[in-house]
Design a protein around this motif. Structure first.
Motif: not given
Ligand code: FAD
Length: 326
Positions: A216, A241-242, A255-256, A259, A274, A278-279, A293, A312
């Motif tokens: 994001r 990322s999701r 997506q990594v 999910t 971030s 979940q990532h 970051n 970035l």
């Protein structure tokens, strides 16, 4: 081949998928330790050559089921065929990849064969006459040793790239047998009508040695061009990322994470991500992780081999220019 090891040799475009060659390596090592034989199973359309390739990659025998109905993976049909070959060969162990295909096929097989399944393993060995598989759990925070049991053969799916790919020999010596497709015995209640290929990604994410992922922090979908450019100069694939996928900035195939896809590259560059748990579960087994970051407290830095604290939008153009020069 009673008491051998059966490998579900997953195919991609009619050829052995990288995870099939990795499964053959894993099976070969286990077979050698016990003086067992490896038999491969190939399922698809126009795949006789792939069955031959599995022999070149170390299988002593290969069964293949070749039919137009099997061109695309359908879990019910594929499971029926593998179960039939398992009934014929009575293997001690069945190994395949923990890919999207393996994740659908193996639980179904476990139910059909009354078998225990160790999924997504990164190492396997014998302990006496049983196998012990090593797998990450709780998002990689714990490593479990699992010994599947049950009356049927033990089932194992291996994580992509956890084992090296078997290198095909020039020639192979082994028995190849065709299993005739029978719609009554092997048919499924669902069929694939159309397969739409994702455009724009020349390297498959799960097979890529280098992945550059965007989060994001990119702020706008157009800024994914920085990620694509860096991936291109490095010869890698684009991940995401999701948050960016949910926002519609990039298709789900990139997506990594929990999910999305579990990846295991040599180099993973996370830009503006971030590092939510979940990532991390999808990428933290990468050999080298580079995180960019602007927040020094971002959790991604806890798993990073190299961390760059900064913007970035300043760092990526410089990095791309330097790499292009090099
Ligand atoms: P954010 O968390 O918003 O992070 C953006 C980062 O960019 C921040 O750290 C910020 O400091 C940094 N940044 C901002 N601007 C700049 C700049 N100019 N330069 C440098 N850095 C900058 N997430 C996944 O990724 N994959 C999954 O598979 C997944 N599955 C999930 C499943 C469930 C059940 C749930 C509940 C969540 C799942 N999530 C998944 C979502 C996950 O919890 C996070 O919300 C998501 O990973 C956050 O994405 P992000 O890091 O891109 O965004």
């Amino acid at each position: 081949m009673a008491d051998g090891i059966l490998v579900f040799a997953e195919l991609k475009d009619g050829k052995l998928a990288p995870v099939a060659k990795q499964s053959l390596t894993a099976a070969g090592k286990l077979a050698q330790a016990k003086g067992l034989e490896v038999t491969a199973v190939c399922i698809g359309k126009n795949i006789e050559a792939a069955a031959g390739d599995s022999i070149k990659c170390g299988a002593a025998a290969a069964y293949y089921c070749d039919a137009a109905e099997l061109e695309h993976f359908v879990d019910e049909s594929y499971a029926k065929i593998v179960a039939e070959i398992a009934a014929k060969t009575q293997p001690r162990l069945i190994i395949g990849g923990a890919s999207f295909v393996g994740k659908e096929l193996f639980p179904r097989l476990a139910a059909m064969l009354n078998s225990g399944l160790a999924a997504d393993v990164i190492a396997i060995d014998w302990e006496g006459e049983e196998i012990v598989a090593t797998r990450p759990a709780y998002g990689g925070k714990a490593i479990l040793k699992v010994s599947p049991n049950g009356p049927g053969p033990r089932l194992v799916t291996i994580r992509a790239k956890a084992f090296p790919e078997a290198t095909p020999a020039e020639t192979g010596d082994g028995k190849i047998e065709k299993i005739a497709y029978d719609s009554v015995r092997h048919g499924a209640r669902a069929k694939v009508i159309e397969k739409i290929r994702e455009s724009g990604q020349s390297v498959s994410l799960t097979d890529a040695d280098i992945i550059v992922s965007g989060g994001r922090g990119l702020r706008d979908p157009a800024n994914f061009k920085l990620i694509r450019e860096l991936a291109e100069v490095l010869g890698g694939a684009v991940g995401a990322s999701r948050a960016t996928v949910d926002a519609g900035w990039i298709p789900y195939a990139h997506q990594v994470g929990q999910t999305g896809k579990t990846v295991n590259p040599k180099l993973y560059v996370a830009c503006g991500i971030s590092g939510a748990i979940q990532h991390l579960v999808g990428m933290q087994s990468a050999k080298i992780i580079v995180a960019i970051n602007r927040d020094p407290e971002a959790p991604i830095f806890k798993v990073a081999t190299y961390g760059i604290v900064g913007d970035l939008f300043e760092i990526l153009p410089k990095l791309i220019a330097r790499l292009k020069k090099a």
